[in-house]
Scaffold this active site. Structure first.
Site, short mmCIF file in Angstrom:
data_model
loop_
_atom_site.label_atom_id
_atom_site.label_comp_id
_atom_site.label_asym_id
_atom_site.label_seq_id
_atom_site.Cartn_x
_atom_site.Cartn_y
_atom_site.Cartn_z
N GLU A 154 0.83 -1.21 0.00
CA GLU A 154 0.00 0.00 0.00
C GLU A 154 0.87 1.27 0.00
OE1 GLU A 154 -3.39 0.55 0.10
OE2 GLU A 154 -3.99 -1.55 -0.04
N CYS A 186 -2.82 -13.42 -1.13
CA CYS A 186 -3.34 -12.07 -0.90
C CYS A 186 -3.17 -11.33 -2.22
CB CYS A 186 -2.57 -11.36 0.21
SG CYS A 186 -3.05 -9.62 0.44
N HIS A 188 -2.62 -8.40 -2.82
CA HIS A 188 -1.54 -7.41 -2.79
C HIS A 188 -0.20 -8.04 -3.20
CE1 HIS A 188 -4.39 -5.11 -0.34
NE2 HIS A 188 -3.61 -4.05 -0.51
#
Length: 263
Positions: A154, A186, A188
């Site tokens: 992030e 995940c 991400h």
């Protein structure tokens, strides 16, 4: 498949990670209409209780439906693991979660020693181990929670020395288990794929749930009647910060207009 056969797809994740699903969708179905929601104001989901994850996931789905979604992709592994069945029971529309297709691909492609990395919520649920064994009962599954990787992604810290060190530390317990396949549990994590492959070793096959869930979505859409005639691509975030847009455009290699999602 023609452009006129694409339905309105709603995709949600706890933040930018679900854009890995959008990227795969854009590559496979460039004319697809979709609405993306990143709930980055409440990220990460991986450290939340099942009750809260179900609440957040339902709110995400409600928002996407309000914008016209006719099928939902739960791009978040934690939400898939802890709220997937709940969402399928609650809503009368197709819902695709990322756990089952990734587990199927890993089971079929592995000699029997599968590693899984994910958030605490995903790993603690045991969802991947259960799903993998449904496809290959003899498989040995080794799991590792990696709670720091979502905030690193992030923050766009893809090339930082600290990120490489943390990835190496997380993967070491799996390396000593001699796994042959690793699920990036995940959405991400594909943002960190190069570093993960380098630290786990090139002989280890990486399974990206984004790729596998889009395979299932493509199969579904091929059987559907005509959808929207004009392509729609909308991006929403619960906190439309500049970094979200920066990471999204860098990952997708195209400009995006980011709108604020209000529940």
């Amino acid at each position: 498949m023609g452009q006129d056969r694409i339905a309105m797809i709603g995709i949600f994740d706890s933040g930018v990670g679900g854009l890995t699903v959008v990227k795969e969708l854009r590559q496979r179905l460039p004319h697809a209409s979709f609405i993306y929601l990143g709930d980055n104001a409440r990220t990460p989901y991986g450290n939340r209780s099942q009750e809260i994850i179900r609440q957040y996931s339902a709110e995400d789905v409600d928002f996407l439906i309000s914008k016209g979604a006719t099928a939902i992709v739960v791009a978040c592994n934690t939400a898939s693991a802890l709220a997937g069945d709940y969402l399928k029971e609650k809503y009368d529309l197709p819902i695709f979660e990322v756990i089952t297709p990734a587990a199927e691909a890993a089971a079929k492609g592995s000699a029997g020693r599968v590693g899984v990395i994910g958030t605490r919520g995903t790993i603690g649920s045991g969802a991947y181990e259960k799903a993998i064994k449904n496809f290959k009962q003899s498989a040995e599954v080794f799991s590792q929670a990696c709670p720091l990787l979502v905030p690193l992604a992030e923050e766009n810290w893809f090339s930082r020395a600290e990120t490489k060190m943390i990835i190496r530390s997380y993967l070491q317990p799996l390396k000593v288990k001699s796994i042959d396949t690793l699920i990036l549990g995940c959405t991400h994590y594909p943002l960190l794929k190069k570093n993960i492959q380098a630290k786990i070793g090139n002989r280890i096959k990486l399974v990206d749930p984004a790729e596998e869930v889009i395979n299932k979505l493509v199969e579904y859409l091929a059987s559907q009647p005509n959808g929207t005639s004009e392509q729609i691509m909308e991006f929403y975030a619960t906190d439309p910060a500049a970094r979200f847009k920066e990471i999204g455009e860098g990952w997708l290699k195209e400009k995006i207009t980011l709108k604020k999602a209000g529940f």
